[in-house]
Scaffold this motif. Sequence first.
Motif, PDB file in Angstrom:
ATOM      1  N   ASP A 445      -4.230 -25.367   6.740  1.00 52.50           N
ATOM      2  CA  ASP A 445      -4.068 -25.820   5.357  1.00 52.50           C
ATOM      3  C   ASP A 445      -5.231 -26.676   4.885  1.00 52.50           C
ATOM      4  OD1 ASP A 445      -1.705 -24.468   5.061  1.00 52.50           O
ATOM      5  OD2 ASP A 445      -0.432 -26.181   5.560  1.00 52.50           O
ATOM      6  N   ASP A 446      -5.798 -27.485   5.796  1.00 49.73           N
ATOM      7  CA  ASP A 446      -6.922 -28.337   5.395  1.00 49.73           C
ATOM      8  C   ASP A 446      -8.109 -27.487   4.950  1.00 49.73           C
ATOM      9  OD1 ASP A 446      -5.515 -30.644   5.921  1.00 49.73           O
ATOM     10  OD2 ASP A 446      -6.279 -30.843   7.969  1.00 49.73           O
ATOM     11  N   VAL A 447      -8.431 -26.469   5.728  1.00 46.98           N
ATOM     12  CA  VAL A 447      -9.532 -25.565   5.365  1.00 46.98           C
ATOM     13  C   VAL A 447      -9.199 -24.837   4.077  1.00 46.98           C
ATOM     14  CG1 VAL A 447     -10.802 -23.492   6.055  1.00 46.98           C
ATOM     15  CG2 VAL A 447     -10.335 -25.288   7.736  1.00 46.98           C
ATOM     16  N   LYS A 448      -7.972 -24.372   3.967  1.00 43.89           N
ATOM     17  CA  LYS A 448      -7.531 -23.667   2.764  1.00 43.89           C
ATOM     18  C   LYS A 448      -7.686 -24.549   1.531  1.00 43.89           C
ATOM     19  CE  LYS A 448      -3.473 -21.314   0.848  1.00 43.89           C
ATOM     20  NZ  LYS A 448      -2.064 -20.917   1.115  1.00 43.89           N
ATOM     21  N   ASN A 449      -7.457 -25.856   1.705  1.00 45.68           N
ATOM     22  CA  ASN A 449      -7.523 -26.796   0.577  1.00 45.68           C
ATOM     23  C   ASN A 449      -8.909 -27.380   0.357  1.00 45.68           C
ATOM     24  OD1 ASN A 449      -4.778 -26.469   0.012  1.00 45.68           O
ATOM     25  ND2 ASN A 449      -4.187 -28.073   1.473  1.00 45.68           N
ATOM     26  N   GLY A 450      -9.905 -26.876   1.088  1.00 44.18           N
ATOM     27  CA  GLY A 450     -11.268 -27.282   0.778  1.00 44.18           C
ATOM     28  C   GLY A 450     -12.016 -28.060   1.830  1.00 44.18           C
ATOM     29  N   ASP A 451     -11.397 -28.368   2.974  1.00 46.72           N
ATOM     30  CA  ASP A 451     -12.089 -29.122   4.021  1.00 46.72           C
ATOM     31  C   ASP A 451     -13.193 -28.260   4.630  1.00 46.72           C
ATOM     32  OD1 ASP A 451     -12.926 -30.669   6.095  1.00 46.72           O
ATOM     33  OD2 ASP A 451     -11.001 -30.762   7.143  1.00 46.72           O
ATOM     34  N   ARG A 452     -14.434 -28.743   4.556  1.00 47.61           N
ATOM     35  CA  ARG A 452     -15.565 -28.009   5.120  1.00 47.61           C
ATOM     36  C   ARG A 452     -16.318 -28.859   6.142  1.00 47.61           C
ATOM     37  NH1 ARG A 452     -12.759 -25.023   3.234  1.00 47.61           N
ATOM     38  NH2 ARG A 452     -13.068 -23.453   1.599  1.00 47.61           N
ATOM     39  N   ASN A 453     -15.637 -29.823   6.722  1.00 47.75           N
ATOM     40  CA  ASN A 453     -16.262 -30.677   7.728  1.00 47.75           C
ATOM     41  C   ASN A 453     -16.292 -29.977   9.081  1.00 47.75           C
ATOM     42  OD1 ASN A 453     -16.603 -32.898   5.970  1.00 47.75           O
ATOM     43  ND2 ASN A 453     -14.447 -33.447   6.248  1.00 47.75           N
ATOM     44  N   VAL A 454     -17.207 -30.438   9.927  1.00 45.76           N
ATOM     45  CA  VAL A 454     -17.271 -29.912  11.294  1.00 45.76           C
ATOM     46  C   VAL A 454     -15.988 -30.303  12.025  1.00 45.76           C
ATOM     47  CG1 VAL A 454     -18.459 -30.096  13.505  1.00 45.76           C
ATOM     48  CG2 VAL A 454     -19.774 -29.990  11.395  1.00 45.76           C
ATOM     49  N   SER A 455     -15.487 -29.388  12.832  1.00 42.42           N
ATOM     50  CA  SER A 455     -14.277 -29.684  13.606  1.00 42.42           C
ATOM     51  C   SER A 455     -14.602 -30.633  14.746  1.00 42.42           C
ATOM     52  CB  SER A 455     -13.705 -28.393  14.188  1.00 42.42           C
ATOM     53  OG  SER A 455     -14.544 -27.919  15.244  1.00 42.42           O
ATOM     54  N   SER A 456     -13.579 -31.236  15.310  1.00 39.65           N
ATOM     55  CA  SER A 456     -13.762 -31.953  16.568  1.00 39.65           C
ATOM     56  C   SER A 456     -13.882 -30.905  17.667  1.00 39.65           C
ATOM     57  CB  SER A 456     -12.580 -32.880  16.826  1.00 39.65           C
ATOM     58  OG  SER A 456     -11.366 -32.150  16.803  1.00 39.65           O
ATOM     59  N   SER A 457     -14.201 -31.330  18.882  1.00 38.41           N
ATOM     60  CA  SER A 457     -14.427 -30.379  19.972  1.00 38.41           C
ATOM     61  C   SER A 457     -13.162 -29.559  20.250  1.00 38.41           C
ATOM     62  CB  SER A 457     -14.854 -31.122  21.241  1.00 38.41           C
ATOM     63  OG  SER A 457     -13.873 -32.073  21.615  1.00 38.41           O
ATOM     64  N   ILE A 458     -13.369 -28.298  20.570  1.00 34.46           N
ATOM     65  CA  ILE A 458     -12.267 -27.370  20.823  1.00 34.46           C
ATOM     66  C   ILE A 458     -12.371 -26.882  22.261  1.00 34.46           C
ATOM     67  CG2 ILE A 458     -11.146 -25.238  20.094  1.00 34.46           C
ATOM     68  CD1 ILE A 458     -12.751 -25.517  17.433  1.00 34.46           C
ATOM     69  N   GLN A 459     -11.333 -27.099  23.031  1.00 33.07           N
ATOM     70  CA  GLN A 459     -11.306 -26.633  24.416  1.00 33.07           C
ATOM     71  C   GLN A 459     -10.971 -25.148  24.437  1.00 33.07           C
ATOM     72  OE1 GLN A 459     -11.931 -28.671  27.307  1.00 33.07           O
ATOM     73  NE2 GLN A 459     -12.146 -26.618  28.171  1.00 33.07           N
ATOM     74  N   LEU A 460     -11.826 -24.337  25.025  1.00 35.81           N
ATOM     75  CA  LEU A 460     -11.600 -22.898  25.091  1.00 35.81           C
ATOM     76  C   LEU A 460     -10.903 -22.522  26.391  1.00 35.81           C
ATOM     77  CD1 LEU A 460     -15.055 -21.632  23.743  1.00 35.81           C
ATOM     78  CD2 LEU A 460     -12.968 -22.187  22.464  1.00 35.81           C
TER      79      LEU A 460
END
Length: 621
Positions: A445-460
């Motif tokens: 929802d954040d991205v959908k609502n306009g958030d274009r900031n870099v994400s925090s680290s994502i564990q794969l």
Amino acid sequence: MESFRKVIKGWLGKVLLVLFLTPLALVGIEGYFSSGNKDTAKTVNGTDISKKELESLTKTFKQQYLAYANGDETLLNQTFIEQKALDTLVARTLLLQQAEKLGISLSDQQIEQMIAQQPSFQENGQFSNALYENYLKSVGMNSRQLIASLRNDHALKMLSSTFMDYPLVSKLDIEQIANLQTEQRHVHIASVNLDNYKKNVKVSDAEVAAYYEKHKTVFKQPTSVDVDYVVLSPANIQTETAAATEAELQEAYKKFVDSQKSAVKPDVKHILITADSRSEAEAQKLAADVAAKIKAGTSFAQAAAQYSEDPESKAKGGAIAVYETGVFGDAFDKAVASLKPGVVSAPVKTDYGYHIIAVETPNVDVPSFESQKARLTEEVLAAKKANAFSDTVNGLNDMVVSADSLDVVAQEVKGIQVKSAKGVTLATRDPLLSDANVKVKLFNDDVKNGDRNVSSSIQLANGDVAWVKVRNYYAVGEQPFAVAKPRVKAKLIEEKALAAAKAQIQKTLEEFKTKPAASVAKGNLSFEDAGIYTRAEGLLKRDVQRAAFSLKAPKAGFWSVTTASLPNELVVVAVSEVKKNPITVLSEEQRQELMKLYSQLRGQQEFDDYTRYLKAHAKIK
């Protein structure tokens, strides 16, 4: 049978959870036993469906769909799943109401007999209290709920079987289906490539725009994103790892020993005094008296043999075969956890009565430090490397988030590059971008609502770490004209080329209607004998098969002809002969299978129609 009656009327009857009848597809087992929260999700003719029921069945359906999606939750349509669960519960409620109106029900005696006759509870041809009890302890439910669930399940089964087991299927129905399935058609095919026609097609911007406006709903797009990303692997980090010290190894060994001991379940014994044949006060007093006798010197085994009303454990000194938390409730589990070896508890009250409990901790044969030293050394070194990588990731993460830039990682770690991808969807197959943890960051929802900031680290899943930054987000819906224009233009060119190709061969197609195939001037059409096919084989391409089996049977020497459209190809489909086969070409086994499949289909259709009828006449709020 009498032994079973004693059991079901005693304490064991309070922990029954068995659904021996085959559950209907629309019956969610969790929905039977909701309690506690009575917030209403839906009311059906005055009967409430609780939110807890809905949540439980939704969870069950979700787990089923997750199996198909390989555990990737981002691929699930949560709204659809919840609606499916709600529809299922509404249908189940309506059917139960209808069963009650029709008087479809089992008596308590019938339910008792049904349970007692289950093979899983039989030993040497007799109902076994021990087998029954072991199962009941593993699931925990009371007799009232069991009887209600079995009665409901039986009612649903009886009502559904009226449709499912006795559908209206005639001999003529089966013969017609058999005729359709065994009918053989001799097919001939000519292919017209559209490339040459496309060379002469002209499409103006005005035509493209007009076509788009008229067919907007055709040009849809899934939710997608344009994304930048960077991936960091432990192999990218060069660190010097110190050797494992003796203190570290001893600490690792201590944890190993603790884990070995904690993995061993305690030996639990109990003496159960129930209120089945006495008052609550009498049960409490008897339990206190038994506890006093043990304290005065009577052995636990003697007391269990004389007083315990747990038929499985009383002859074994009160020993519970396999103790599992949750079977007897929290109070019992707390007593087990707090008791020291050799100490006997005061009476503990649960839903089943009063328990006197004793716990013994089995001896654990733990391997020596020396025998584990090599393995522990590897584990300590691996942990140090993992910690070093984790520290690096944490440091980079702070810088990345603070600067809102992926370039930080590329600048700090040699060999790392920021990559980009456009049009990424939930269905994109990519080693990184299809990782469920990444997709959660791309489609929320954040991205959908306009958030274009870099994400925090994502564990794969493979141990790597990634950061992502969404550049553009495209919502599901109609494609804007600028995006759809190439597709629209290609579609128009395809249609015009197809029309031109059809126009060129139209005279030939008309001739097939009035002349024998041998005398038709086929022009540039070069027919190939594709062979003889039946509907059931499915060897032809779908559109070609649909065209072939839509044609009328031709007269002798004539061909029935039509066309089918494939990408960049116009296919002329001709049928020269249709052979009707009698049902006897099928073996008796095949006819029976056909009858079975068709009966199941008709039965399901009739049952679905009945459910829809009930729903149409119900008051659902």
